[in-house]
Design an enzyme around this catalytic site. Structure first.
Site, PDB file in Angstrom:
ATOM      1  N   ASP A  21       0.873  -1.529  -0.142  1.00  0.00           N
ATOM      2  CA  ASP A  21       0.011   0.119   0.485  1.00  0.00           C
ATOM      3  C   ASP A  21       0.804   1.294  -0.189  1.00  0.00           C
ATOM      4  O   ASP A  21       2.152   0.824   0.812  1.00  0.00           O
ATOM      5  CB  ASP A  21      -0.790  -0.239   1.474  1.00  0.00           C
ATOM      6  CG  ASP A  21      -2.089   0.853   0.519  1.00  0.00           C
ATOM      7  OD1 ASP A  21      -2.180   1.815  -0.225  1.00  0.00           O
ATOM      8  OD2 ASP A  21      -2.353   1.090   2.382  1.00  0.00           O
ATOM      9  N   GLY A  22       0.307   2.355  -0.875  1.00  0.00           N
ATOM     10  CA  GLY A  22       0.997   3.997  -0.530  1.00  0.00           C
ATOM     11  C   GLY A  22       1.800   4.146  -2.103  1.00  0.00           C
ATOM     12  O   GLY A  22       2.208   5.330  -1.859  1.00  0.00           O
ATOM     13  N   ASN A  23       1.494   3.830  -3.013  1.00  0.00           N
ATOM     14  CA  ASN A  23       1.824   3.904  -4.460  1.00  0.00           C
ATOM     15  C   ASN A  23       1.158   5.467  -4.574  1.00  0.00           C
ATOM     16  O   ASN A  23       2.792   6.454  -4.678  1.00  0.00           O
ATOM     17  CB  ASN A  23       1.401   3.171  -5.441  1.00  0.00           C
ATOM     18  CG  ASN A  23       2.019   1.653  -5.217  1.00  0.00           C
ATOM     19  OD1 ASN A  23       3.001   1.393  -4.715  1.00  0.00           O
ATOM     20  ND2 ASN A  23       1.854   0.690  -6.125  1.00  0.00           N
ATOM     21  N   GLY A  24      -0.343   5.142  -4.186  1.00  0.00           N
ATOM     22  CA  GLY A  24      -0.713   6.661  -4.560  1.00  0.00           C
ATOM     23  C   GLY A  24       0.370   8.291  -3.735  1.00  0.00           C
ATOM     24  O   GLY A  24       0.099   9.270  -4.112  1.00  0.00           O
ATOM     25  N   TRP A  26       2.575   8.065  -2.563  1.00  0.00           N
ATOM     26  CA  TRP A  26       4.139   8.345  -2.325  1.00  0.00           C
ATOM     27  C   TRP A  26       4.415   9.078  -3.597  1.00  0.00           C
ATOM     28  O   TRP A  26       4.763  10.203  -3.448  1.00  0.00           O
ATOM     29  CB  TRP A  26       4.806   7.345  -3.119  1.00  0.00           C
ATOM     30  CG  TRP A  26       6.243   6.917  -3.356  1.00  0.00           C
ATOM     31  CD1 TRP A  26       6.887   6.947  -2.474  1.00  0.00           C
ATOM     32  CD2 TRP A  26       6.717   6.579  -5.060  1.00  0.00           C
ATOM     33  NE1 TRP A  26       8.590   6.928  -2.658  1.00  0.00           N
ATOM     34  CE2 TRP A  26       8.672   7.006  -4.660  1.00  0.00           C
ATOM     35  CE3 TRP A  26       6.457   7.366  -6.162  1.00  0.00           C
ATOM     36  CZ2 TRP A  26       9.097   7.175  -5.213  1.00  0.00           C
ATOM     37  CZ3 TRP A  26       7.743   6.941  -6.705  1.00  0.00           C
ATOM     38  CH2 TRP A  26       8.616   7.568  -6.610  1.00  0.00           C
ATOM     39  N   ARG A  34      -0.685   9.113 -10.405  1.00  0.00           N
ATOM     40  CA  ARG A  34      -0.748   7.804  -9.069  1.00  0.00           C
ATOM     41  C   ARG A  34      -0.011   7.168 -10.178  1.00  0.00           C
ATOM     42  O   ARG A  34       0.824   5.432  -9.860  1.00  0.00           O
ATOM     43  CB  ARG A  34      -2.204   7.591  -8.793  1.00  0.00           C
ATOM     44  CG  ARG A  34      -2.518   8.346  -7.609  1.00  0.00           C
ATOM     45  CD  ARG A  34      -4.234   7.659  -7.766  1.00  0.00           C
ATOM     46  NE  ARG A  34      -4.493   6.633  -7.679  1.00  0.00           N
ATOM     47  CZ  ARG A  34      -4.210   6.313  -6.111  1.00  0.00           C
ATOM     48  NH1 ARG A  34      -3.877   7.537  -5.258  1.00  0.00           N
ATOM     49  NH2 ARG A  34      -4.261   5.740  -5.798  1.00  0.00           N
ATOM     50  N   HIS A  38       2.391   3.781  -9.462  1.00  0.00           N
ATOM     51  CA  HIS A  38       2.630   2.710  -9.478  1.00  0.00           C
ATOM     52  C   HIS A  38       3.382   1.444 -10.352  1.00  0.00           C
ATOM     53  O   HIS A  38       4.174   0.295 -10.093  1.00  0.00           O
ATOM     54  CB  HIS A  38       1.554   2.103 -10.476  1.00  0.00           C
ATOM     55  CG  HIS A  38      -0.300   2.722  -9.621  1.00  0.00           C
ATOM     56  ND1 HIS A  38       0.117   2.294  -8.451  1.00  0.00           N
ATOM     57  CD2 HIS A  38      -0.911   2.844  -9.846  1.00  0.00           C
ATOM     58  CE1 HIS A  38      -1.707   2.216  -7.679  1.00  0.00           C
ATOM     59  NE2 HIS A  38      -1.870   2.964  -8.889  1.00  0.00           N
ATOM     60  N   GLU A  68     -12.155  -4.997  -4.987  1.00  0.00           N
ATOM     61  CA  GLU A  68     -12.470  -3.440  -4.842  1.00  0.00           C
ATOM     62  C   GLU A  68     -11.755  -2.505  -5.628  1.00  0.00           C
ATOM     63  O   GLU A  68     -12.698  -2.379  -5.748  1.00  0.00           O
ATOM     64  CB  GLU A  68     -12.460  -2.974  -3.535  1.00  0.00           C
ATOM     65  CG  GLU A  68     -13.115  -3.920  -2.263  1.00  0.00           C
ATOM     66  CD  GLU A  68     -12.868  -5.407  -2.045  1.00  0.00           C
ATOM     67  OE1 GLU A  68     -11.920  -5.544  -1.865  1.00  0.00           O
ATOM     68  OE2 GLU A  68     -13.471  -5.987  -1.344  1.00  0.00           O
ATOM     69  N   ASN A  69     -10.345  -3.139  -5.815  1.00  0.00           N
ATOM     70  CA  ASN A  69      -9.548  -2.245  -6.979  1.00  0.00           C
ATOM     71  C   ASN A  69     -10.642  -2.114  -8.367  1.00  0.00           C
ATOM     72  O   ASN A  69     -10.114  -0.929  -8.950  1.00  0.00           O
ATOM     73  CB  ASN A  69      -8.542  -2.903  -6.977  1.00  0.00           C
ATOM     74  CG  ASN A  69      -7.163  -2.211  -6.101  1.00  0.00           C
ATOM     75  OD1 ASN A  69      -6.418  -2.952  -5.931  1.00  0.00           O
ATOM     76  ND2 ASN A  69      -7.715  -1.391  -5.300  1.00  0.00           N
ATOM     77  N   SER A 197      -7.434  -4.983   5.001  1.00  0.00           N
ATOM     78  CA  SER A 197      -8.258  -5.097   3.754  1.00  0.00           C
ATOM     79  C   SER A 197      -8.932  -6.257   2.891  1.00  0.00           C
ATOM     80  O   SER A 197      -8.645  -6.307   1.615  1.00  0.00           O
ATOM     81  CB  SER A 197      -7.591  -4.296   3.157  1.00  0.00           C
ATOM     82  OG  SER A 197      -7.110  -2.928   4.076  1.00  0.00           O
TER      83      SER A 197
HETATM   84  C1  FPP Z   1      -1.636   0.581  -3.217  1.00  0.00           C
HETATM   85  O1  FPP Z   1      -1.507   1.139  -3.475  1.00  0.00           O
HETATM   86  C2  FPP Z   1      -1.467  -0.755  -4.430  1.00  0.00           C
HETATM   87  C3  FPP Z   1      -1.892  -0.995  -5.494  1.00  0.00           C
HETATM   88  C4  FPP Z   1      -3.643  -0.904  -5.331  1.00  0.00           C
HETATM   89  C5  FPP Z   1      -1.473  -2.575  -5.312  1.00  0.00           C
HETATM   90  C6  FPP Z   1      -0.357  -2.632  -6.032  1.00  0.00           C
HETATM   91  C7  FPP Z   1       0.196  -2.372  -7.433  1.00  0.00           C
HETATM   92  C8  FPP Z   1       1.898  -2.544  -7.465  1.00  0.00           C
HETATM   93  C9  FPP Z   1       2.842  -3.023  -6.560  1.00  0.00           C
HETATM   94  C10 FPP Z   1       2.315  -1.912  -8.571  1.00  0.00           C
HETATM   95  C11 FPP Z   1       2.221  -2.545  -9.494  1.00  0.00           C
HETATM   96  C12 FPP Z   1       0.816  -3.996  -9.912  1.00  0.00           C
HETATM   97  C13 FPP Z   1       0.568  -4.889 -10.555  1.00  0.00           C
HETATM   98  C14 FPP Z   1      -0.787  -5.352 -10.357  1.00  0.00           C
HETATM   99  C15 FPP Z   1       1.900  -6.130 -10.168  1.00  0.00           C
HETATM  100  P1  FPP Z   1      -2.945   2.818  -3.280  1.00  0.00           P
HETATM  101  O2  FPP Z   1      -3.018   3.453  -5.218  1.00  0.00           O
HETATM  102  O3  FPP Z   1      -3.601   2.190  -2.637  1.00  0.00           O
HETATM  103  O4  FPP Z   1      -1.902   4.017  -2.464  1.00  0.00           O
HETATM  104  P2  FPP Z   1      -3.086   4.970  -1.356  1.00  0.00           P
HETATM  105  O5  FPP Z   1      -3.270   4.584  -0.590  1.00  0.00           O
HETATM  106  O6  FPP Z   1      -1.266   5.697  -0.793  1.00  0.00           O
HETATM  107  O7  FPP Z   1      -3.203   5.358  -2.628  1.00  0.00           O
END
Ligand code: FPP
Length: 253
Positions: A21-24, A26, A34, A38, A68-69, A197
């Site tokens: 979690d946390g790509n967005g 970051w 976003r 990813h 949910e995604n 989650s």
């Molecule tokens: C959460 O970040 C991450 C995901 C939705 C899935 C994980 C995705 C990757 C590691 C990228 C590679 C993708 C695949 C399908 C192999 P978030 O967007 O929920 O972060 P946030 O909570 O900060 O918004």
């Protein structure tokens, strides 16, 4: 990756599951999209797969895409699918070389057919590999897994293959998406959240949970070792008393 000897002198978790979690956030903190987050998340994923394999982890389950995604903006869903495809294309040689086996759990019927085929091909190609098994939770939900298992179980009961009176936890678990995957020893969640989650709800009954404030794109081998070190400092009691567990470990009653 340098692995400290103190780490390998203690039990390495056999199965690690990760909520990445946390790509967005970051990306947001850096003023970039976003999707860029990813992309960096995929780099982190590759490095963690390598490190876990080097550490001797036997099973690694990654929450790559939840049910949910599917409700995220269309473009973001497409970008995540694209990254998954890229991983399968670019990493397959290294995965083969390292003897890593790929599997997936979830509801594949919702995946675009092109992606589904790539996933199936990768699973097929790596099926005889016997080092670490990398399980992708894709289009996955923990409650749905329990519902899907129940549906299959009831069908078998209707066919007379199973006696409802004799259903126990072991019987039920055999109907989950991949009954060969053992329960996780350690569940890691990045991104500073303290939530499960809808991930592996049945399987995490006795799993040790580790949460870190590190956002997924910044998570790598050294952060994985921090999590394993933390795990090694815990006493897993499985509902018993500390004395009982320590007695057993020393060979006593
Ligand atoms: C959460 O970040 C991450 C995901 C939705 C899935 C994980 C995705 C990757 C590691 C990228 C590679 C993708 C695949 C399908 C192999 P978030 O967007 O929920 O972060 P946030 O909570 O900060 O918004």
């Amino acid at each position: 990756m340098m692995i400290e000897s103190s780490l390998i002198n203690e039990p390495i978790p056999r199965h690690i599951a990760i909520i990445m979690d946390g790509n967005g956030r970051w990306a947001q903190a850096r003023g970039i999209s976003r999707n860029e987050g990813h992309k960096k998340g995929l780099d982190a994923l590759r490095s963690v797969v390598r490190s876990a394999n080097d550490l001797g982890v036997r099973w690694l389950t990654l929450y790559a895409f939840s049910l949910e995604n599917w409700s995220r903006p269309k473009l973001e869903v497409a970008s995540l699918m694209g990254l998954l495809e890229r991983y399968l294309e670019l990493e397959i040689e290294e995965v083969m070389e390292k003897g890593i086996q790929l599997r997936s759990i979830g509801r594949p019927d919702r995946l675009p057919s092109r992606i589904r085929k790539k996933v199936d091909d990768a699973i097929e190609r790596t099926r005889n590999n016997s080092n670490m098994t990398l399980v992708f939770a894709l289009s996955y939900g923990g409650r749905s897994e329990i519902v899907d298992a129940t549906r299959k179980l009831l069908r078998d009961a209707e066919l007379g293959k199973i006696d409802p009176e004799r259903i126990d936890e072991k019987t039920f678990a055999a109907y989950l998406y991949d009954p060969e995957v053992p329960d996780p020893d350690l569940l890691i969640r990045t991104g500073a959240e303290l939530r499960v989650s809808n991930f592996l709800l049945w399987q995490i009954a006795y799993t040790e949970i580790y949460s870190t404030g590190v956002m997924w794109p910044d998570f790598g081998g050294s952060e994985l070792m921090d999590a394993v070190r933390d795990y090694q400092s815990r006493e897993r009691r499985f509902g018993l008393t500390g004395e009982q567990v320590r007695g057993t470990r020393n060979g006593g009653g």
